[in-house]
Design an enzyme around this catalytic site. Structure first.
Site, mmCIF file in Angstrom:
data_model
loop_
_atom_site.group_PDB
_atom_site.id
_atom_site.type_symbol
_atom_site.label_atom_id
_atom_site.label_comp_id
_atom_site.label_asym_id
_atom_site.label_seq_id
_atom_site.Cartn_x
_atom_site.Cartn_y
_atom_site.Cartn_z
ATOM 1 C CE LYS A 129 -2.072 -0.878 3.940
ATOM 2 N NZ LYS A 129 -1.452 -2.158 4.326
ATOM 3 N NE ARG A 131 6.945 -0.669 10.019
ATOM 4 C CZ ARG A 131 5.761 -0.543 9.418
ATOM 5 N NH1 ARG A 131 5.682 0.056 8.237
ATOM 6 N NH2 ARG A 131 4.669 -1.001 9.971
ATOM 7 N NE ARG A 189 2.528 -4.898 11.213
ATOM 8 C CZ ARG A 189 3.503 -4.753 10.326
ATOM 9 N NH1 ARG A 189 4.627 -5.455 10.445
ATOM 10 N NH2 ARG A 189 3.372 -3.927 9.326
ATOM 11 N NE ARG A 198 7.678 -3.254 5.812
ATOM 12 C CZ ARG A 198 6.398 -2.943 6.035
ATOM 13 N NH1 ARG A 198 5.605 -2.663 5.007
ATOM 14 N NH2 ARG A 198 5.909 -2.957 7.238
ATOM 15 N NE ARG A 232 -3.604 -1.008 10.010
ATOM 16 C CZ ARG A 232 -2.521 -0.444 9.485
ATOM 17 N NH1 ARG A 232 -2.521 0.815 9.140
ATOM 18 N NH2 ARG A 232 -1.435 -1.153 9.289
HETATM 19 P P1 AMP Z 1 1.545 0.696 9.104
HETATM 20 O O1 AMP Z 1 2.764 1.503 8.863
HETATM 21 O O2 AMP Z 1 0.373 1.200 8.302
HETATM 22 O O3 AMP Z 1 1.772 -0.783 8.957
HETATM 23 O O4 AMP Z 1 1.132 0.945 10.635
HETATM 24 C C1 AMP Z 1 2.019 0.600 11.690
HETATM 25 C C2 AMP Z 1 1.256 0.484 13.000
HETATM 26 O O5 AMP Z 1 0.655 1.761 13.320
HETATM 27 C C3 AMP Z 1 0.090 -0.490 12.996
HETATM 28 O O6 AMP Z 1 0.506 -1.837 13.217
HETATM 29 C C4 AMP Z 1 -0.735 0.053 14.159
HETATM 30 O O7 AMP Z 1 -0.160 -0.262 15.412
HETATM 31 C C5 AMP Z 1 -0.606 1.563 13.948
HETATM 32 N N1 AMP Z 1 -1.669 2.060 13.039
HETATM 33 C C6 AMP Z 1 -1.507 2.601 11.794
HETATM 34 N N2 AMP Z 1 -2.690 2.938 11.273
HETATM 35 C C7 AMP Z 1 -3.634 2.592 12.188
HETATM 36 C C8 AMP Z 1 -5.053 2.657 12.218
HETATM 37 N N3 AMP Z 1 -5.759 3.156 11.192
HETATM 38 N N4 AMP Z 1 -5.690 2.200 13.337
HETATM 39 C C9 AMP Z 1 -4.996 1.721 14.390
HETATM 40 N N5 AMP Z 1 -3.663 1.603 14.411
HETATM 41 C C10 AMP Z 1 -2.971 2.034 13.323
#
Ligand code: AMP
Length: 215
Positions: free
Chosen positions: A16, A163, A174, A130, A91
């Site tokens: 994404k 990360r 996740r 990654r 989400r």
């Molecule tokens: P991402 O970089 O999009 O994979 O997000 C990393 C982490 O940020 C996720 O695993 C969640 O802990 C938090 N996070 C990001 N977006 C959301 C969301 N819309 N709702 C809740 N937690 C989020």
């Protein structure tokens, strides 16, 4: 001016973020990644970052109340003159419903929801190889046999890091959280008739041409 409002949905590791950046540059839209916003707050030790840390490191979602407020503030500060791309939000169903209500208040509509579909075994492979750029946030895929070399970002030569949530236990959690909390929003947007499924196996450019066919 292009005023499309686009959401990118899909499991972690579906690509994404990569596709969102290509789309942002092509269509000149505002880009909001809730994951990047949380990481920015985390790295700067803000109150919001401290609240989010425990959830992010274990692969849990940050609670809706915190996430929805953060997103609303960001959308308000960017304004609605341009369209937007949301990466990683919504989400959960409550987040999707709040976004609907928020957009209705602003008299704007959602045009397209892109669902990036990738099988689970490929996701695990992608997430565990990654490495993210500290400078431009671009994801870089590294073959583990090469990680003894000092890796730099293929886009900007910035320093790469893994990360905290790209570790095996956090990846597993996740993916579970995605199944339980996020999958229901696919049906939510399908019912509205704005969901487009993108088969996202294959090269970045191939996936992007499928995206451009839709938008
Ligand atoms: P991402 O970089 O999009 O994979 O997000 C990393 C982490 O940020 C996720 O695993 C969640 O802990 C938090 N996070 C990001 N977006 C959301 C969301 N819309 N709702 C809740 N937690 C989020």
């Amino acid at each position: 001016m292009n005023k499309s409002n686009i959401i990118l949905v899909g499991p972690p590791g579906a690509g994404k973020g990569t596709q969102a950046i290509l789309l942002r540059d092509k269509m000149d839209l505002n880009y909001i990644s809730t994951g990047d916003l949380f990481r920015f707050n985390l790295n700067n030790s803000t109150a919001l970052g401290k609240k989010a840390q425990q959830y992010m490191s274990t692969g849990e979602l940050v609670p809706d109340s915190i996430t929805i407020n953060m997103l609303a503030e960001e959308l308000n500060s960017l304004g609605i003159d341009k369209g937007f791309i949301l990466d990683g939000f919504p989400r959960t169903l409550p987040q999707a419903e709040s976004l609907d209500a928020f957009m209705e208040d602003l008299s704007i509509e959602l045009d397209t929801v892109l669902f990036f579909d990738v099988p689970n075994d490929e996701l695990v492979l992608r997430l565990s190889s990654r490495y993210t750029c500290r400078e431009c946030q671009a994801p870089n895929m590294l073959n583990s046999s090469k990680t003894s070399e000092v890796p730099t970002c293929s886009q900007c030569n910035g320093e790469l890091y893994q990360r905290e949530d790209d570790t095996p236990s956090a990846i597993e959690r996740r993916l579970e959280v995605y199944d339980q909390e996020t999958k229901p929003i696919i049906n939510f947007y399908e019912t509205k008739g704005i969901l487009h499924t993108i088969d996202s196996l294959g090269k970045v450019e191939e996936v992007f041409s499928k995206v451009m066919e839709v938008v």
